[in-house]
Write a protein that holds these residues in place. Structure first.
Motif, PDB file in Angstrom:
ATOM      1  N   SER A 136       0.803  -1.220   0.000  1.00 60.21           N
ATOM      2  CA  SER A 136       0.000   0.000   0.000  1.00 60.21           C
ATOM      3  C   SER A 136       0.838   1.273   0.000  1.00 60.21           C
ATOM      4  O   SER A 136       0.286   2.364  -0.173  1.00 60.21           O
ATOM      5  CB  SER A 136      -0.942   0.020   1.208  1.00 60.21           C
ATOM      6  OG  SER A 136      -0.216  -0.007   2.427  1.00 60.21           O
ATOM      7  N   ILE A 137       2.142   1.171   0.179  1.00 58.26           N
ATOM      8  CA  ILE A 137       2.957   2.390   0.132  1.00 58.26           C
ATOM      9  C   ILE A 137       2.893   3.034  -1.250  1.00 58.26           C
ATOM     10  O   ILE A 137       3.149   4.230  -1.391  1.00 58.26           O
ATOM     11  CB  ILE A 137       4.428   2.128   0.529  1.00 58.26           C
ATOM     12  CG1 ILE A 137       5.147   1.274  -0.513  1.00 58.26           C
ATOM     13  CG2 ILE A 137       4.533   1.509   1.913  1.00 58.26           C
ATOM     14  CD1 ILE A 137       6.645   1.220  -0.318  1.00 58.26           C
ATOM     15  N   ARG A 138       2.515   2.272  -2.281  1.00 58.33           N
ATOM     16  CA  ARG A 138       2.411   2.843  -3.622  1.00 58.33           C
ATOM     17  C   ARG A 138       1.305   3.899  -3.703  1.00 58.33           C
ATOM     18  O   ARG A 138       1.331   4.756  -4.586  1.00 58.33           O
ATOM     19  CB  ARG A 138       2.173   1.744  -4.658  1.00 58.33           C
ATOM     20  CG  ARG A 138       3.375   0.838  -4.888  1.00 58.33           C
ATOM     21  CD  ARG A 138       3.176  -0.049  -6.111  1.00 58.33           C
ATOM     22  NE  ARG A 138       2.030  -0.937  -5.968  1.00 58.33           N
ATOM     23  CZ  ARG A 138       2.069  -2.106  -5.343  1.00 58.33           C
ATOM     24  NH1 ARG A 138       3.198  -2.526  -4.791  1.00 58.33           N
ATOM     25  NH2 ARG A 138       0.992  -2.879  -5.275  1.00 58.33           N
TER      26      ARG A 138
ATOM     27  N   HIS B 169       0.962   6.264  -1.844  1.00 58.21           N
ATOM     28  CA  HIS B 169       1.583   7.546  -1.510  1.00 58.21           C
ATOM     29  C   HIS B 169       2.998   7.597  -2.077  1.00 58.21           C
ATOM     30  O   HIS B 169       3.919   8.105  -1.444  1.00 58.21           O
ATOM     31  CB  HIS B 169       1.590   7.751   0.009  1.00 58.21           C
ATOM     32  CG  HIS B 169       0.212   7.871   0.604  1.00 58.21           C
ATOM     33  ND1 HIS B 169      -0.479   9.067   0.644  1.00 58.21           N
ATOM     34  CD2 HIS B 169      -0.612   6.938   1.132  1.00 58.21           C
ATOM     35  CE1 HIS B 169      -1.675   8.870   1.196  1.00 58.21           C
ATOM     36  NE2 HIS B 169      -1.776   7.586   1.491  1.00 58.21           N
ATOM     37  N   GLY B 170       3.141   7.056  -3.283  1.00 54.22           N
ATOM     38  CA  GLY B 170       4.459   6.978  -3.903  1.00 54.22           C
ATOM     39  C   GLY B 170       5.128   8.327  -4.084  1.00 54.22           C
ATOM     40  O   GLY B 170       6.334   8.466  -3.872  1.00 54.22           O
ATOM     41  N   LYS B 171       4.358   9.342  -4.475  1.00 55.07           N
ATOM     42  CA  LYS B 171       4.946  10.667  -4.702  1.00 55.07           C
ATOM     43  C   LYS B 171       5.456  11.265  -3.406  1.00 55.07           C
ATOM     44  O   LYS B 171       6.585  11.781  -3.332  1.00 55.07           O
ATOM     45  CB  LYS B 171       3.919  11.597  -5.335  1.00 55.07           C
ATOM     46  CG  LYS B 171       4.471  12.948  -5.738  1.00 55.07           C
ATOM     47  CD  LYS B 171       3.430  13.770  -6.495  1.00 55.07           C
ATOM     48  CE  LYS B 171       4.010  15.114  -6.949  1.00 55.07           C
ATOM     49  NZ  LYS B 171       2.995  15.910  -7.697  1.00 55.07           N
ATOM     50  N   GLU B 172       4.627  11.154  -2.344  1.00 47.73           N
ATOM     51  CA  GLU B 172       5.034  11.694  -1.050  1.00 47.73           C
ATOM     52  C   GLU B 172       6.241  10.939  -0.494  1.00 47.73           C
ATOM     53  O   GLU B 172       7.164  11.549   0.065  1.00 47.73           O
ATOM     54  CB  GLU B 172       3.871  11.611  -0.053  1.00 47.73           C
ATOM     55  CG  GLU B 172       2.681  12.472  -0.406  1.00 47.73           C
ATOM     56  CD  GLU B 172       1.661  11.783  -1.285  1.00 47.73           C
ATOM     57  OE1 GLU B 172       0.500  12.236  -1.323  1.00 47.73           O
ATOM     58  OE2 GLU B 172       2.021  10.776  -1.948  1.00 47.73           O
ATOM     59  N   ILE B 173       6.231   9.618  -0.653  1.00 48.13           N
ATOM     60  CA  ILE B 173       7.354   8.807  -0.157  1.00 48.13           C
ATOM     61  C   ILE B 173       8.626   9.119  -0.938  1.00 48.13           C
ATOM     62  O   ILE B 173       9.720   9.180  -0.366  1.00 48.13           O
ATOM     63  CB  ILE B 173       6.999   7.314  -0.223  1.00 48.13           C
ATOM     64  CG1 ILE B 173       5.926   6.997   0.822  1.00 48.13           C
ATOM     65  CG2 ILE B 173       8.231   6.431  -0.014  1.00 48.13           C
ATOM     66  CD1 ILE B 173       5.381   5.591   0.754  1.00 48.13           C
ATOM     67  N   SER B 174       8.491   9.339  -2.224  1.00 50.85           N
ATOM     68  CA  SER B 174       9.656   9.696  -3.040  1.00 50.85           C
ATOM     69  C   SER B 174      10.294  10.977  -2.535  1.00 50.85           C
ATOM     70  O   SER B 174      11.530  11.107  -2.458  1.00 50.85           O
ATOM     71  CB  SER B 174       9.247   9.858  -4.507  1.00 50.85           C
ATOM     72  OG  SER B 174       8.806   8.635  -5.046  1.00 50.85           O
ATOM     73  N   GLN B 175       9.465  11.937  -2.152  1.00 52.83           N
ATOM     74  CA  GLN B 175       9.977  13.197  -1.619  1.00 52.83           C
ATOM     75  C   GLN B 175      10.559  13.002  -0.230  1.00 52.83           C
ATOM     76  O   GLN B 175      11.631  13.532   0.086  1.00 52.83           O
ATOM     77  CB  GLN B 175       8.852  14.236  -1.600  1.00 52.83           C
ATOM     78  CG  GLN B 175       8.353  14.629  -2.987  1.00 52.83           C
ATOM     79  CD  GLN B 175       7.106  15.501  -2.942  1.00 52.83           C
ATOM     80  OE1 GLN B 175       6.444  15.618  -1.922  1.00 52.83           O
ATOM     81  NE2 GLN B 175       6.781  16.110  -4.075  1.00 52.83           N
ATOM     82  N   LEU B 176       9.863  12.216   0.603  1.00 49.70           N
ATOM     83  CA  LEU B 176      10.321  11.986   1.969  1.00 49.70           C
ATOM     84  C   LEU B 176      11.685  11.313   2.006  1.00 49.70           C
ATOM     85  O   LEU B 176      12.551  11.668   2.825  1.00 49.70           O
ATOM     86  CB  LEU B 176       9.292  11.114   2.705  1.00 49.70           C
ATOM     87  CG  LEU B 176       9.603  10.761   4.161  1.00 49.70           C
ATOM     88  CD1 LEU B 176       9.459  11.991   5.048  1.00 49.70           C
ATOM     89  CD2 LEU B 176       8.678   9.642   4.651  1.00 49.70           C
TER      90      LEU B 176
END
Length: 241
Positions: A137-139, A141-148
């Motif tokens: 399920s992390i996908r 929020h892939g954009k947010e995780i990429s930034q984080l």
């Protein structure tokens, strides 16, 4: 029975972990070494693994994935990344073109390599007497995780892995009937009644997380219009046009 096959056949997902249990550096290194030794197309190794150690990072992931509190409560959390940034560096060094967004093939290569590394990690965890659960399920929020996580272009988060000492024993989940999955020489048709039988098997299994029959769950899933979040992330990361 062969010990490795026994581990494979008895693998199960755990979501409740001892928050006070610490995995040793040697155990973590053994898991990472096993993951890195997974098969890889042309030995390309189109993935990276991020070991999340900072409590704040893991708590942020739980905020985005409230249904997976084990992300913060497990002993360690790994994030598996499809990584085509490394080969971009190679192309730049060799002064060659990198038209990676013209086909979905590179994305399939990176996803497959990461999945193989993930499975090696899962089995290594089991062999150490620990437990794990894959978090796809992390996908969402892939954009947010990429930034984080400061992911560069040509990379994309695929799945996470919570690892720890289980506190709740789990039963081995029944799988689909073998004739629906295993075929010899050619794809063989099979009666839909096998899937109906599996619905009954899973209902009898009684997993609390499941609120619908297996077939209904996926009929509903694939009926829903895709959110396109992953497509948008891949476009932002220059992996799709």
């Amino acid at each position: 029975m062969n010990k490795t096959i026994e581990i494979l056949k008895n693998r199960r997902s755990y979501r409740d972990f001892d928050e006070n249990h610490a995995i040793s550096k040697e155990e973590l290194q053994a898991i990472l070494d096993a993951a890195r030794q997974a098969p890889s197309w042309m030995n390309g190794q189109f993935y990276s693994i991020i070991v999340l150690q900072q409590k704040e990072l893991r708590e942020q992931l739980v905020q985005w994935n409230p249904g997976n509190p084990h992300i913060a409560k497990s002993s360690v959390f790994l994030v598996f990344i499809g990584d085509l940034h490394r080969t971009k560096m190679v192309s730049t060094a060799h002064e060659t073109l990198y038209p990676i967004d013209e086909s979905i093939e590179p994305i399939l290569l990176a996803t497959t390599d990461a999945a193989l590394a993930l499975e090696n990690a899962v089995i290594a965890v089991e062999s150490l007497g620990l437990g794990s659960v894959v978090v796809g399920s992390i996908r969402k929020h892939g954009k947010e995780i990429s930034q984080l996580l400061n992911l560069p272009e040509y990379t994309f988060p695929l799945f996470g892995l919570s690892i720890g000492k289980p506190t709740v024993e789990m039963e081995i989940k029944p799988r689909l009937p073998e004739p629906t999955v295993i075929h010899y020489d050619r794809y063989q048709s099979y009666a839909y009644t096998l899937i109906e039988q599996y619905n009954q098997i899973m209902e009898a299994f009684g997993e609390a997380r499941e609120t619908k029959p297996w077939s209904q769950k996926f009929a509903d899933y694939f009926e829903t219009k895709p959110t396109m979040m992953t497509d948008q992330l891949l476009q932002c990361q220059r992996l799709l046009k």
